[in-house]
Write a protein that holds these residues in place. Structure first.
Motif, PDB file in Angstrom:
ATOM      1  N   ALA A   1       0.806  -1.216   0.000  1.00  0.00           N
ATOM      2  CA  ALA A   1       0.000   0.000   0.000  1.00  0.00           C
ATOM      3  C   ALA A   1       0.841   1.268   0.000  1.00  0.00           C
ATOM      4  CB  ALA A   1      -0.927   0.003   1.220  1.00  0.00           C
ATOM      5  N   SER A   2       2.148   1.148   0.135  1.00  0.00           N
ATOM      6  CA  SER A   2       3.009   2.317   0.228  1.00  0.00           C
ATOM      7  C   SER A   2       3.027   3.083  -1.092  1.00  0.00           C
ATOM      8  CB  SER A   2       4.433   1.893   0.603  1.00  0.00           C
ATOM      9  OG  SER A   2       5.321   2.987   0.547  1.00  0.00           O
ATOM     10  N   SER A   3       2.884   4.412  -0.976  1.00  0.00           N
ATOM     11  CA  SER A   3       3.020   5.255  -2.156  1.00  0.00           C
ATOM     12  C   SER A   3       4.472   5.576  -2.455  1.00  0.00           C
ATOM     13  CB  SER A   3       2.236   6.559  -1.960  1.00  0.00           C
ATOM     14  OG  SER A   3       2.714   7.259  -0.819  1.00  0.00           O
ATOM     15  N   LEU A   4       5.348   5.292  -1.466  1.00  0.00           N
ATOM     16  CA  LEU A   4       6.773   5.494  -1.652  1.00  0.00           C
ATOM     17  C   LEU A   4       7.404   4.209  -2.176  1.00  0.00           C
ATOM     18  CD1 LEU A   4       7.558   7.268   1.738  1.00  0.00           C
ATOM     19  CD2 LEU A   4       7.318   8.371  -0.490  1.00  0.00           C
ATOM     20  N   PRO A   5       8.348   4.283  -3.097  1.00  0.00           N
ATOM     21  CA  PRO A   5       9.071   3.071  -3.503  1.00  0.00           C
ATOM     22  C   PRO A   5       9.799   2.477  -2.299  1.00  0.00           C
ATOM     23  CG  PRO A   5       9.497   4.880  -5.024  1.00  0.00           C
ATOM     24  CD  PRO A   5       8.789   5.475  -3.858  1.00  0.00           C
ATOM     25  N   VAL A   6       9.732   1.148  -2.190  1.00  0.00           N
ATOM     26  CA  VAL A   6      10.299   0.453  -1.035  1.00  0.00           C
ATOM     27  C   VAL A   6      11.407  -0.485  -1.509  1.00  0.00           C
ATOM     28  CG1 VAL A   6       9.850  -1.129   0.879  1.00  0.00           C
ATOM     29  CG2 VAL A   6       8.148   0.601   0.262  1.00  0.00           C
ATOM     30  N   VAL A   7      12.578  -0.393  -0.828  1.00  0.00           N
ATOM     31  CA  VAL A   7      13.687  -1.312  -1.055  1.00  0.00           C
ATOM     32  C   VAL A   7      13.778  -2.222   0.162  1.00  0.00           C
ATOM     33  CG1 VAL A   7      16.140  -1.558  -1.522  1.00  0.00           C
ATOM     34  CG2 VAL A   7      14.900   0.429  -2.385  1.00  0.00           C
ATOM     35  N   SER A   8      13.737  -3.524  -0.076  1.00  0.00           N
ATOM     36  CA  SER A   8      13.813  -4.505   1.010  1.00  0.00           C
ATOM     37  C   SER A   8      15.233  -5.047   1.086  1.00  0.00           C
ATOM     38  CB  SER A   8      12.820  -5.650   0.764  1.00  0.00           C
ATOM     39  OG  SER A   8      13.004  -6.668   1.718  1.00  0.00           O
ATOM     40  N   GLY A   9      15.822  -4.929   2.281  1.00  0.00           N
ATOM     41  CA  GLY A   9      17.152  -5.489   2.519  1.00  0.00           C
ATOM     42  C   GLY A   9      17.143  -6.263   3.822  1.00  0.00           C
TER      43      GLY A   9
ATOM     44  N   ALA B   1       8.189  -5.901  -2.136  1.00  0.00           N
ATOM     45  CA  ALA B   1       8.897  -4.625  -2.298  1.00  0.00           C
ATOM     46  C   ALA B   1       9.153  -4.321  -3.763  1.00  0.00           C
ATOM     47  CB  ALA B   1      10.217  -4.670  -1.523  1.00  0.00           C
ATOM     48  N   ASP B   2       9.372  -3.034  -4.039  1.00  0.00           N
ATOM     49  CA  ASP B   2       9.667  -2.620  -5.405  1.00  0.00           C
ATOM     50  C   ASP B   2      11.039  -3.109  -5.852  1.00  0.00           C
ATOM     51  OD1 ASP B   2       7.312  -0.825  -6.060  1.00  0.00           O
ATOM     52  OD2 ASP B   2       7.999   0.045  -4.182  1.00  0.00           O
ATOM     53  N   LEU B   3      11.966  -3.302  -4.890  1.00  0.00           N
ATOM     54  CA  LEU B   3      13.282  -3.837  -5.207  1.00  0.00           C
ATOM     55  C   LEU B   3      13.763  -4.655  -4.035  1.00  0.00           C
ATOM     56  CD1 LEU B   3      15.765  -3.938  -7.106  1.00  0.00           C
ATOM     57  CD2 LEU B   3      16.657  -1.962  -5.850  1.00  0.00           C
ATOM     58  N   ARG B   4      14.247  -5.864  -4.305  1.00  0.00           N
ATOM     59  CA  ARG B   4      14.818  -6.707  -3.268  1.00  0.00           C
ATOM     60  C   ARG B   4      16.335  -6.635  -3.344  1.00  0.00           C
ATOM     61  NH1 ARG B   4      18.151 -11.738  -2.908  1.00  0.00           N
ATOM     62  NH2 ARG B   4      17.935 -12.275  -0.703  1.00  0.00           N
ATOM     63  N   ALA B   5      16.972  -6.194  -2.250  1.00  0.00           N
ATOM     64  CA  ALA B   5      18.427  -6.149  -2.169  1.00  0.00           C
ATOM     65  C   ALA B   5      18.899  -7.329  -1.324  1.00  0.00           C
ATOM     66  CB  ALA B   5      18.894  -4.840  -1.550  1.00  0.00           C
ATOM     67  N   PRO B   6      20.033  -7.936  -1.669  1.00  0.00           N
ATOM     68  CA  PRO B   6      20.479  -9.125  -0.928  1.00  0.00           C
ATOM     69  C   PRO B   6      20.875  -8.829   0.511  1.00  0.00           C
ATOM     70  CG  PRO B   6      22.128  -8.436  -2.540  1.00  0.00           C
ATOM     71  CD  PRO B   6      20.906  -7.631  -2.817  1.00  0.00           C
TER      72      PRO B   6
END
Length: 446
Positions: A231-239, A253-258
């Motif tokens: 639901a976030s309007s902000l881009p989310v990076v998951s680390g 998430a919009d991007l998954r980081a290792p």
């Protein structure tokens, strides 16, 4: 009695090695891969990297071996008294004749339920389309500010801040604190994401924590966290965790980081790389400017060489005018000569082309005489034909016949009667004579 009955057939005698080999084959064929739960005891790690231990419960125990090739993937250290579940092959250790388990995988007891819950939630959210690539947003190239959702005491926070300071120290960083482990962690993480969106003071959000067991990372596998990220309007990076760790948050998430450090690197521009690009563009701009100046200088020198003083320009123009005048005079004389020659050649042709008026006049008179004679002959022929036609018409005129004593008889219907057939006494008839006529009635038919 036969002598054979006194000596029954002898049974096959197996060696111990043959028996153990057969038993091992039976065990391995009967049991392929099994999951077994129990408590670890007599845990030992050999210098070779292999692990040996017993797996027991209140009623029995079994020896186990886990070779180095599998043990290197363990995310915890096996210890005595630890309740575990092992995935293993049942076999027999032939030298001692003891059966054992060759362990492929070990997980702490109860993780099976966690993995099952993980799989169910993953399938549910995937069916809703939360993992679709077309809903993932690109990260801003130059964020005005970067938000971080994690624990203030987390080691991952220090790694993220160090990376951001090295790569983009000019970008402000805002921390949205939340527990990242424990029963209250999932709710706090979701709430922190909602606060960051409501404040709208950052352009990208990093949700992170360091590595750990699946229980330690479980808050990032909760549905409430996944829903908040979606639901976030902000881009989310998951680390979250290490490179081998995957959580539900990673998929949403919009991007998954290792790792958290990789998440920080993905969320901000590289200052050194950006500075290098700017320097390269500056060098390219300076090189292009020098080239433009050099070309302009050469063009200016060439123009200066072509530039004349007023006197030189007048002299050059005067010379050009005199050349044009000479060419004009030569051209005019040549043109006159050509016209003269052309006229001389045309005169004989013109004389030959003039008509002989006298000869043409005589021919015209002859044609006139022939035409007048032809017209006279035509008139006479037409008069003759007209007289013949008039005579023929006179012979066909019925009044001429009546003049010779004949008459025309018509009945009451006006039809000309040429016979007395069909007439009866008293029938009315009309008779036309050469002069006049009479109405009569039939008295008698003959």
């Amino acid at each position: 009695m036969s002598n054979l009955s006194l000596f029954p057939p002898q049974p096959t005698v197996l060696t111990v090695a043959e028996l153990n080999r057969r038993v091992r084959t039976v065990l391995e064929n009967q049991f392929e891969i099994v999951w077994v739960a129990g408590e670890l005891s007599n845990v030992k790690k050999a210098p070779s990297g292999h692990w040996y231990f017993c797996l027991k419960d209140p009623g029995a125990q079994i020896d186990c071996a886990m070779f180095k090739t599998r043990a290197q993937f363990l995310d915890f250290r096996p210890e005595n008294g630890l309740q575990v579940e092992v995935r293993a092959r049942v076999t027999l250790y032939e030298p001692r004749g003891s059966y054992q388990l060759i362990v492929e995988e070990i997980r702490k007891a109860g993780l099976g339920a966690l993995y099952e819950a993980f799989g169910k939630l993953k399938a549910k959210l995937e069916a809703e389309g939360l993992f679709e690539a077309d809903r993932k947003r690109p990260l801003p190239s130059f964020p005005r500010a970067i938000g971080i959702v994690t624990s203030p005491a987390a080691a991952a926070l220090r790694d993220v801040l160090t990376t951001l300071a090295r790569r983009a120290s000019m970008v402000p960083v805002i921390l949205y604190p939340a527990q990242v482990q424990g029963e209250a962690a999932a709710g706090q993480i979701a709430r922190a994401i909602e606060i960051a969106n409501s404040r709208a003071e950052v352009d990208v959000l990093i949700v992170c924590r360091g590595g750990g067991s699946i229980e330690d990372l479980w808050a990032f596998n909760e549905e409430i966290v996944a829903r908040a990220i979606a639901a976030s309007s902000l881009p989310v990076v998951s680390g979250v965790g290490h490179e081998t760790d995957f959580s539900i948050a990673d998929f949403v998430a919009d991007l998954r980081a290792p790792t958290p450090t990789a998440a920080a690197a993905a969320a901000c521009p590289d200052r050194e790389g950006f500075s290098g690009q700017v320097a390269a563009l500056g060098r390219r701009l300076a090189r292009d400017m020098r080239r433009i100046v050099d070309v302009g200088t050469q063009r200016l020198d060439s123009a200066a060489r072509r530039l004349l003083t007023p006197a030189e320009r007048l002299a050059r123009d005067r010379e050009r005018i005199e050349q044009c005048a000479r060419r004009l005079r030569m051209t005019s004389a040549a043109a006159q000569n050509l016209r003269r020659l052309a006229l001389g050649a045309l005169a004989p042709r013109l004389r030959r082309a003039l008509p002989d008026i006298e000869s043409e006049g005589r021919g015209a008179m002859r044609l006139h005489e022939r035409l007048r004679a032809a017209l006279a002959r035509n008139v006479r022929e037409r008069e003759r034909r007209l007289a013949a036609s008039r005579t023929a018409l006179t012979h066909l005129d019925p009044t001429q016949v009546l003049g010779r004593g004949y008459s025309i008889v018509r009945d009451a219907d006006g039809r000309v009667r040429t016979t007395s057939a069909g007439l009866a006494g008293g029938d009315a008839l009309d008779i036309t004579f050469a002069q006049g006529g009479a109405a009569v009635s039939v008295k008698e038919r003959r």
